[in-house]
Design an enzyme around this catalytic site. Structure first.
Site, PDB file in Angstrom:
ATOM      1  N   ASP A 101       1.435  -6.582  -4.517  1.00 59.07           N
ATOM      2  CA  ASP A 101       0.571  -6.557  -3.337  1.00 59.07           C
ATOM      3  C   ASP A 101       1.069  -7.737  -2.507  1.00 59.07           C
ATOM      4  O   ASP A 101       1.286  -8.830  -3.057  1.00 59.07           O
ATOM      5  CB  ASP A 101      -0.888  -6.768  -3.788  1.00 59.07           C
ATOM      6  CG  ASP A 101      -1.874  -6.620  -2.643  1.00 59.07           C
ATOM      7  OD1 ASP A 101      -1.733  -7.360  -1.649  1.00 59.07           O
ATOM      8  OD2 ASP A 101      -2.781  -5.779  -2.740  1.00 59.07           O
ATOM      9  N   SER A 102       1.244  -7.570  -1.220  1.00 57.14           N
ATOM     10  CA  SER A 102       1.910  -8.647  -0.466  1.00 57.14           C
ATOM     11  C   SER A 102       1.069  -9.917  -0.402  1.00 57.14           C
ATOM     12  O   SER A 102       1.576 -10.970  -0.036  1.00 57.14           O
ATOM     13  CB  SER A 102       2.298  -8.182   0.934  1.00 57.14           C
ATOM     14  OG  SER A 102       1.201  -8.124   1.787  1.00 57.14           O
ATOM     15  N   THR A 138       0.806  -1.229   0.000  1.00 61.72           N
ATOM     16  CA  THR A 138       0.000   0.000   0.000  1.00 61.72           C
ATOM     17  C   THR A 138       0.834   1.271   0.000  1.00 61.72           C
ATOM     18  O   THR A 138       0.477   2.261  -0.653  1.00 61.72           O
ATOM     19  CB  THR A 138      -0.928  -0.023   1.240  1.00 61.72           C
ATOM     20  OG1 THR A 138      -1.860  -1.079   1.063  1.00 61.72           O
ATOM     21  CG2 THR A 138      -1.675   1.280   1.421  1.00 61.72           C
ATOM     22  N   THR A 197      -1.382 -22.547  19.514  1.00 58.90           N
ATOM     23  CA  THR A 197      -2.649 -22.191  20.143  1.00 58.90           C
ATOM     24  C   THR A 197      -3.390 -21.137  19.326  1.00 58.90           C
ATOM     25  O   THR A 197      -2.756 -20.280  18.702  1.00 58.90           O
ATOM     26  CB  THR A 197      -2.449 -21.698  21.596  1.00 58.90           C
ATOM     27  OG1 THR A 197      -3.716 -21.248  22.096  1.00 58.90           O
ATOM     28  CG2 THR A 197      -1.439 -20.576  21.702  1.00 58.90           C
ATOM     29  N   GLN A 198      -4.720 -21.215  19.358  1.00 57.65           N
ATOM     30  CA  GLN A 198      -5.535 -20.185  18.698  1.00 57.65           C
ATOM     31  C   GLN A 198      -5.555 -18.899  19.521  1.00 57.65           C
ATOM     32  O   GLN A 198      -5.985 -17.862  19.040  1.00 57.65           O
ATOM     33  CB  GLN A 198      -6.984 -20.664  18.571  1.00 57.65           C
ATOM     34  CG  GLN A 198      -7.132 -21.879  17.737  1.00 57.65           C
ATOM     35  CD  GLN A 198      -8.590 -22.297  17.542  1.00 57.65           C
ATOM     36  OE1 GLN A 198      -9.514 -21.587  17.927  1.00 57.65           O
ATOM     37  NE2 GLN A 198      -8.775 -23.443  16.937  1.00 57.65           N
ATOM     38  N   THR A 215       1.213  -4.785   4.066  1.00 50.04           N
ATOM     39  CA  THR A 215       0.978  -5.190   5.457  1.00 50.04           C
ATOM     40  C   THR A 215       0.380  -6.593   5.577  1.00 50.04           C
ATOM     41  O   THR A 215       0.573  -7.252   6.597  1.00 50.04           O
ATOM     42  CB  THR A 215       0.032  -4.203   6.171  1.00 50.04           C
ATOM     43  OG1 THR A 215      -1.210  -4.152   5.469  1.00 50.04           O
ATOM     44  CG2 THR A 215       0.649  -2.823   6.263  1.00 50.04           C
ATOM     45  N   ASP A 216      -0.334  -7.052   4.526  1.00 50.40           N
ATOM     46  CA  ASP A 216      -1.106  -8.294   4.692  1.00 50.40           C
ATOM     47  C   ASP A 216      -0.237  -9.488   5.073  1.00 50.40           C
ATOM     48  O   ASP A 216      -0.641 -10.304   5.898  1.00 50.40           O
ATOM     49  CB  ASP A 216      -1.897  -8.615   3.414  1.00 50.40           C
ATOM     50  CG  ASP A 216      -3.069  -7.657   3.229  1.00 50.40           C
ATOM     51  OD1 ASP A 216      -3.441  -6.984   4.213  1.00 50.40           O
ATOM     52  OD2 ASP A 216      -3.605  -7.581   2.110  1.00 50.40           O
TER      53      ASP A 216
HETATM   54  N1  ASP Z   1      -2.998  -5.609   0.282  1.00 50.91           N
HETATM   55  C1  ASP Z   1      -1.953  -4.697   0.695  1.00 50.91           C
HETATM   56  C2  ASP Z   1      -0.653  -5.475   0.730  1.00 50.91           C
HETATM   57  O1  ASP Z   1      -0.471  -6.271   1.593  1.00 50.91           O
HETATM   58  C3  ASP Z   1      -2.267  -4.110   2.028  1.00 50.91           C
HETATM   59  C4  ASP Z   1      -1.242  -3.173   2.602  1.00 50.91           C
HETATM   60  O2  ASP Z   1      -0.121  -3.032   2.154  1.00 50.91           O
HETATM   61  O3  ASP Z   1      -1.551  -2.524   3.618  1.00 50.91           O
HETATM   62  O4  ASP Z   1       0.185  -5.288  -0.120  1.00 50.91           O
END
Ligand code: ASP
Length: 337
Positions: A57-58, A12, A270-271, A89-90
């Site tokens: 995109d990750s 992102t 563990t969950q 972030t994903d």
């Molecule tokens: N879908 C995006 C990614 O992981 C989300 C992000 O970066 O916040 O690349």
């Protein structure tokens, strides 16, 4: 004056709007940086920038990109004092965990960061995440793979994405933050890994057959037999509480035994967000332990999956992998007293 290499993988932070939603754009991030005069301030380290091709995109990141990032760091290891990896972030917690294992002998900062709001949007959290990560990498106090986001520096293999839309998107539920960034960067010195000055050795991760199975009340284990028979190399079981599995379905121990006989490593996590697996604490976890599952203690699923992939990639025999899964290699787990 230290010198930092910035590796942009996508995510992102450098995305722009397209007809199909936000997507990374070649050259966009470096152009934004060039427009930002404070990145030349003397408090910041010198930096160079490289961009992966393609930018992703990750969600689409796999072991191939982990290998690519690891080799980029390896190639320039002696030319820089630290590295900032810009990442979506994903799956950032998976990549940070994977790199923590793959970069054997690491003694320089590798700081993962990104943002929830793209730099091109008003209110982007990308500037602070990026500038603070660059600053932390330049200080060189943290000599391990870490993740900086929303004011906190976390150990990479302890981090979990816990918010899909909050600006403090990551937590480290089972380990204290390595640092917090207020007016000053306050380090939790006692909690940092002590890096030995060894040469860096990159272990590439291959495409391993690993499955993650999250238990839920009423789960029928027989349903998963065909998958296990298909020859999984590792299974991560997300169990209830301290490692408990339901006893109403007697096929579980036999499924686990079959998996073990076929050479599959079975790890119980563990969950729960906090706390640790304690196999045999309850009758409901004894069958699992007796069948031969090992404990993931308080490892995150992200750390467990990537550690399994790393150990499988090293080609160790199953018995050694089982022992090492229960051993703290990079600060990723704490064994109960
Ligand atoms: N879908 C995006 C990614 O992981 C989300 C992000 O970066 O916040 O690349």
């Amino acid at each position: 004056m230290s010198k930092i290499l910035i590796i942009y993988t996508g995510g992102t932070i450098g995305m722009v709007p397209t007809e199909n939603g936000f997507a990374p754009k070649k050259g966009f991030f470096i152009n934004e940086l060039k427009k930002t005069p404070y990145l030349k301030r003397p408090e910041l380290p010198d930096w160079d920038f490289i961009e992966c091709d393609p930018l992703l995109d990750s969600t689409n990141i796999t072991h191939n990109e982990w290998n690519q990032i690891a080799h980029m760091i390896e190639k320039d290891y002696d030319n820089y004092d630290g590295f900032v990896v810009l990442h979506g972030t994903d799956t950032m917690a998976y990549s940070a965990s994977a790199l923590s294992f793959m970069l054997e002998g690491l003694s320089k900062p590798v700081i993962f960061t990104g943002s929830q709001i793209p730099l091109c949007e008003l209110r982007s959290d990308g500037y602070d995440n990026f500038v603070t990560s660059l600053f932390i990498a330049g200080q060189g106090i943290v000599r391990e793979v870490a993740l900086y986001f929303g004011g906190y520096l976390l150990r990479g293999n302890r981090a979990v994405k816990t918010s899909a839309d909050g600006l403090i998107a990551f937590s480290s539920p089972n380990y204290p933050e390595l640092a917090s960034a207020g007016i000053d960067i306050e380090y939790n010195h006692k909690r940092l890994l002590e890096a030995e000055d060894l040469p860096l050795n990159v272990v590439e991760i291959g495409p391993h057959r690993i499955g993650v199975l999250k238990l839920f009340p009423g789960i029928r284990f027989g349903v998963f037999k065909p998958i296990i028979k298909a020859g999984l190399e590792g299974i991560v079981l997300e169990t209830f509480g301290t490692g408990n599995v339901p006893g109403y379905d007697p096929s579980l121990p036999s499924v686990i035994k079959e998996a073990l006989n076929a050479g599959t490593i079975v790890v119980a996590c563990t969950q729960c967000m906090q706390g640790t697996v304690r196999l045999k604490a309850y009758e409901t976890s004894s069958a699992l332990a007796e069948a031969g599952a090992v404990s993931g203690y308080n490892m995150t699923t992200e750390a467990t999956v990537t550690k399994l992939a790393y150990l499988l990639s090293k080609g160790y025999p199953a018995e050694d992998i089982r022992d090492l899964m229960e051993t703290d290699l990079r600060g990723e787990l704490t064994r109960p007293e």
